[in-house]
Design an enzyme around this catalytic site. Structure first.
Site, short mmCIF file in Angstrom:
data_model
loop_
_atom_site.label_atom_id
_atom_site.label_comp_id
_atom_site.label_asym_id
_atom_site.label_seq_id
_atom_site.Cartn_x
_atom_site.Cartn_y
_atom_site.Cartn_z
N GLY A 46 -29.68 35.53 -40.86
CA GLY A 46 -28.75 35.34 -39.70
C GLY A 46 -28.00 36.75 -39.61
O GLY A 46 -27.65 37.51 -40.62
N GLN A 51 -21.13 42.05 -36.85
CA GLN A 51 -21.88 42.77 -37.78
C GLN A 51 -22.43 44.03 -37.59
O GLN A 51 -22.84 45.26 -38.17
CB GLN A 51 -22.76 41.80 -38.54
CG GLN A 51 -22.34 40.75 -39.26
CD GLN A 51 -23.10 40.08 -40.18
OE1 GLN A 51 -23.92 39.17 -39.54
NE2 GLN A 51 -23.36 40.43 -41.37
N CYS A 88 -24.11 37.43 -47.51
CA CYS A 88 -24.10 38.07 -46.41
C CYS A 88 -24.47 39.64 -46.06
O CYS A 88 -24.41 40.28 -46.99
CB CYS A 88 -22.64 38.26 -45.86
SG CYS A 88 -22.31 38.91 -44.48
N LEU A 89 -25.28 39.96 -45.12
CA LEU A 89 -25.79 41.11 -44.90
C LEU A 89 -24.65 42.13 -44.89
O LEU A 89 -25.04 43.50 -45.27
CB LEU A 89 -26.68 41.35 -43.71
CG LEU A 89 -27.84 40.58 -43.66
CD1 LEU A 89 -28.79 40.64 -42.31
CD2 LEU A 89 -28.98 40.98 -44.85
N HIS A 130 -22.61 29.75 -41.10
CA HIS A 130 -22.04 31.29 -41.71
C HIS A 130 -22.00 32.15 -40.41
O HIS A 130 -20.96 32.82 -40.42
CB HIS A 130 -23.50 31.38 -42.58
CG HIS A 130 -22.97 32.96 -43.17
ND1 HIS A 130 -22.62 33.33 -44.51
CD2 HIS A 130 -22.81 34.13 -42.44
CE1 HIS A 130 -22.37 34.48 -44.58
NE2 HIS A 130 -22.56 35.16 -43.48
N GLU A 131 -22.92 32.05 -39.47
CA GLU A 131 -23.00 33.03 -38.48
C GLU A 131 -21.72 32.57 -37.31
O GLU A 131 -21.23 33.65 -36.58
CB GLU A 131 -24.35 33.27 -37.85
CG GLU A 131 -25.52 33.42 -38.44
CD GLU A 131 -25.04 34.73 -39.46
OE1 GLU A 131 -24.36 35.44 -38.99
OE2 GLU A 131 -25.54 34.99 -40.61
N HIS A 134 -18.47 34.11 -38.29
CA HIS A 134 -18.38 35.47 -38.07
C HIS A 134 -17.83 35.72 -36.70
O HIS A 134 -16.81 36.75 -36.52
CB HIS A 134 -19.59 36.18 -38.08
CG HIS A 134 -20.14 36.98 -39.40
ND1 HIS A 134 -19.54 37.72 -40.03
CD2 HIS A 134 -21.28 36.41 -40.05
CE1 HIS A 134 -19.97 38.08 -41.25
NE2 HIS A 134 -21.18 37.30 -41.37
ZN ZN Z 1 -22.48 37.28 -42.89
#
Ligand code: ZN
Length: 158
Positions: A46, A51, A88-89, A130-131, A134
């Site tokens: 995701g 981000q 997380c990326l 999670h997304e 954000h």
């Molecule tokens: Zn993340």
């Protein structure tokens, strides 16, 4: 399409709340296409707009069945519980143990502004939470009971 630079933990943009999307136009389509390419390139589950430096309520979840575009998303149902490793990326190579619902239903708009509902389980439910976090400036580390050590990561158990 273009691959965008992913903002890393420590950048204050990741702690800010996103504003809703009001215009479903060419600029949004471009952003979504770029986010999808960026997510595929990074091999993640995701990606949320902050981000890539955009403070709008837009995220993408892809758990191997193609990208799900969520615009102005909201969680409207949760069921059960799961506990597992989450990353997380924006925080590469780091994982924490995070408790999430096993099943999550979201309400969101698609790129044309049409509302829809989608229910996800397991990894998909985790990614939805999670997304969407954000978009409210919340990072998984604030939910993590603990972070995994390098030894645990190398053991391949997680
Ligand atoms: Zn993340």
């Amino acid at each position: 399409m273009a691959i965008r630079k992913i903002v890393k933990f420590g950048d204050e943009i990741l702690n800010k709340k996103c504003r809703p999307v009001e215009k479903f136009d060419e600029k949004l389509f471009q952003l979504l296409d770029d986010m999808e390419e960026t997510l595929a390139d990074a091999n993640g589950a995701g990606l949320a707009a902050p981000q890539v430096g955009i403070l709008r309520q837009i995220c993408i979840v892809d758990v191997g069945e193609g990208p799900i575009e969520l615009i102005n998303p909201e969680i409207i149902g949760e069921e059960g519980e799961q506990e597992g490793a989450e990353g997380c990326l924006s925080n590469p190579g780091k994982y924490g143990i995070v408790k999430r619902p096993m099943k999550v239903t979201v309400k969101a708009q698609d790129r044309n502004g049409n509302w829809f509902q989608k229910t996800g389980e397991e990894l998909c439910a985790r990614a939805f939470c999670h997304e969407i976090d954000h978009l409210h400036g919340i990072l998984f580390t604030s939910h993590a009971s603990r972070m995994l050590t390098d030894e645990e990561l190398e053991s391949g158990e997680y």
